[in-house]
Design an enzyme around this catalytic site. Structure first.
Site, PDB file in Angstrom:
ATOM      1  N   GLU A  76       0.877  -1.169   0.000  1.00  0.00           N
ATOM      2  CA  GLU A  76       0.000   0.000   0.000  1.00  0.00           C
ATOM      3  C   GLU A  76       0.908   1.211   0.000  1.00  0.00           C
ATOM      4  OE1 GLU A  76      -1.523   3.314   1.351  1.00  0.00           O
ATOM      5  OE2 GLU A  76      -1.618   2.157   3.204  1.00  0.00           O
ATOM      6  N   CYS A 117      -1.838   8.447   4.190  1.00  0.00           N
ATOM      7  CA  CYS A 117      -1.894   8.140   2.766  1.00  0.00           C
ATOM      8  C   CYS A 117      -3.279   8.399   2.205  1.00  0.00           C
ATOM      9  CB  CYS A 117      -1.459   6.705   2.508  1.00  0.00           C
ATOM     10  SG  CYS A 117      -2.189   5.511   3.639  1.00  0.00           S
ATOM     11  N   GLU A 176       2.033  13.948  -4.872  1.00  0.00           N
ATOM     12  CA  GLU A 176       1.824  13.666  -3.454  1.00  0.00           C
ATOM     13  C   GLU A 176       2.769  14.519  -2.616  1.00  0.00           C
ATOM     14  OE1 GLU A 176       1.269   9.783  -0.632  1.00  0.00           O
ATOM     15  OE2 GLU A 176       3.077   9.855  -1.853  1.00  0.00           O
TER      16      GLU A 176
END
Length: 542
Positions: A294, A328, A426
């Site tokens: 992940e 996240c 990000e």
């Protein structure tokens, strides 16, 4: 050998404590925090087999909100320690794999009870101190989610074992869920204590042995996790915690013939690099390794003109800025219709201006520090970049101060460019960028959302129009593994919203569900025929 068909306790999500003024849990947590803060710096060992290993290479651990205060020391490991951890795991692998599953279940159920009780305040305090989480963020992570992982994973293990094939008369078909042949390498992040514990615990529950490398910046609470495992009765060598540099560990792990799986949470770039390393060494392994990861996200909030401005604003304020945006799943881009924008803007700016920022021991602080110098410099670099551009403006926050801790004000950016850099990349910090679209361009905006980012982790839509919700679900079908309707894109709960995404966000193996646990077993089909034929001839030959 099991002597019964056992039913594990029905898992129920651990209640989240409020820590409101005057509550007992608030007093206990404050006392636990102060005890850790005031004690001598902890010398945190590696855990290899039955040994606690110390080295001469010690890295000071400091609270992100007070970087001059040393609270502990990490013992930096080397390649030899990684090899020792692998050997320790493999030496107990056969015994651990052979133990009846109810004993593995009991260990992790006991861990849950210990964490719900005597370990709760200490685990939360260690997370607050070492990772700069406020009391509520520590509670939902280090206590509640980790307790839920332990309890629900045990139930999912039973569910998996119960999934058996049918049999015709004269035979009996069975599925045996074997642990992987070798060891699992768990690489965990700083931002969630629960993830750090679950990544080694989930494979271990299914009978595997694990080499665990936590992030340096999470080692302070990782030490408490290992103490919890030991008190719960986890045998030595099942989970071995080592703290070398990442490339040092990888050089040993990914060249070992018994490497059987990677359980990873971290950056997309690192995960891709590790996958490439595994691929290049595939000829060395006894079996094809399981790769579960992940990774990053560029998570979105999209508001339809029918949405409530107050609800959208609250989703932005909470979804983007809780734990300083270091989730996240944190919202980092938003798309607001022109008709809603004035009210949404006013409410979000008011929220940000009302946030208190500082140490987590002051329970009034909603915002704490980002994790370390590297993160601070990266996020500040984005803010400096925004200030220099003509197609974006900072409408709230944006100030940075590292004199005492790594503090960055929650920052709200308005851009006229839907492909502005901070709409695409990000950041992993308290920065959200907002694009305002014309009300009649709902469908076009959804397609824009779908194609702006390489990630597909979480996303949220707000709408009071069911047709618009249906349209968004179809257009954004592959844009988020966790999709929220009229809610912020953070806060997945074990047993309720299995977590994970695809595209650049990972393998979508859904931590907190049976889907993740099934990756850590290698099924064996067994067919037993009670009266085998004694003549090769079939009837058609007559």
């Amino acid at each position: 050998m099991p002597k019964g068909v056992y039913r594990v306790p029905l898992p129920v999500n651990e209640p989240v404590r409020s820590y409101a003024p005057g509550t007992r849990e608030r007093e206990e947590l404050a006392a636990a925090y102060q005890a850790l803060y005031s004690s001598e710096p902890a010398d945190i060992p590696m855990y290899i087999g039955s040994h606690q290993v110390y080295t001469g290479d010690k890295l000071p651990l400091t609270p992100p909100h007070e970087h001059q205060k040393v609270i502990g020391y990490l013992n930096r490991g080397n390649a030899a320690h990684v090899q020792q951890a692998i050997d320790a795991g493999l030496s107990v692998r056969q015994k651990w794999a052979a133990i009846p599953w109810e004993h593995r279940a009991a260990i992790f159920l006991k861990a849950a009870e210990l964490l719900a009780g005597p370990y709760r305040a200490r685990m939360n305090a260690a997370t607050m101190l070492g990772q700069s989480k406020n009391a509520f963020q520590a509670e939902i992570d280090a206590a509640c989610e980790l307790i839920d992982f332990f309890r629900f994973n045990v139930a999912y293990m039973q569910q998996i074992y119960e999934d058996q094939p049918g049999s015709l008369p004269g035979m009996w078909n069975r599925l045996e869920y074997r642990p992987l042949e070798g060891f699992v390498f768990a690489v965990t992040p700083f931002n969630f204590t629960s993830i750090a514990a679950n990544l080694p615990a989930a494979p271990a529950l299914m009978g595997n042995v694990v080499v665990w490398k936590p992030a340096d910046s999470q080692v302070y609470s990782a030490h408490v996790i290992m103490e919890l495992f030991r008190e719960a009765g986890l045998p030595d060598g099942v989970i071995n915690m080592v703290t070398p540099e990442g490339p040092v560990a990888g050089e040993i792990v990914f060249r070992h013939p018994d490497f059987a799986g990677l359980h990873f949470t971290g950056s997309t770039s690192v995960f891709r690099h590790l996958w490439k390393e595994i691929g290049q060494n595939i000829h060395l392994y006894k079996t094809y390794p399981r790769i579960v990861g992940e990774t990053g996200g560029k998570d979105f909030i999209v508001a339809h003109p029918s949405a409530s401005a107050a609800e959208v604003a609250t989703a932005i304020s909470r979804g983007a800025f809780e734990f300083q945006g270091q989730k996240c799943s944190a919202a980092s881009r938003a798309y607001i219709p022109k008709s809603l924008w004035p009210e949404v803007r006013e409410r979000v700016v008011q929220d940000v201006q009302s946030f208190r920022m500082g140490s987590p021991i002051d329970f009034r602080n909603f915002i704490n520090a980002v994790i370390d110098r590297r993160a601070y410099d990266k996020i500040k670099g984005y803010i400096d970049y925004i200030r220099a551009q003509s197609d974006a403006e900072i409408i709230a926050g944006g100030e940075c101060d590292d004199s005492e801790g790594y503090f960055i004000q929650p920052t709200v950016v308005h851009t006229t460019n839907p492909k502005f850099r901070t709409m695409c990349e990000e950041i992993f910090g308290p920065v959200i960028t907002i694009y305002v679209y014309e009300d009649d361009l709902w469908a076009e905006t959804l397609h824009l959302v779908n194609h702006t980012s390489e990630y597909a982790l979480t996303g949220a839509i707000f709408s009071g129009d069911r047709y618009a919700i249906d349209q968004a679900m179809r257009i954004l079908e592959n844009a988020a593994g966790n999709f929220y309707i009229n809610d912020k894109p953070t806060g997945a709960v074990v047993g309720q919203q299995p977590f994970g995404g695809a595209r650049g966000s990972g393998t979508n193996d859904k931590a907190g569900s049976y889907l993740n646990l099934i990756r850590w077993v290698s099924p064996r089909t067994i067919k037993e025929t009670f009266v085998p034929p004694a003549d090769y001839r079939y009837p058609f030959l007559g």
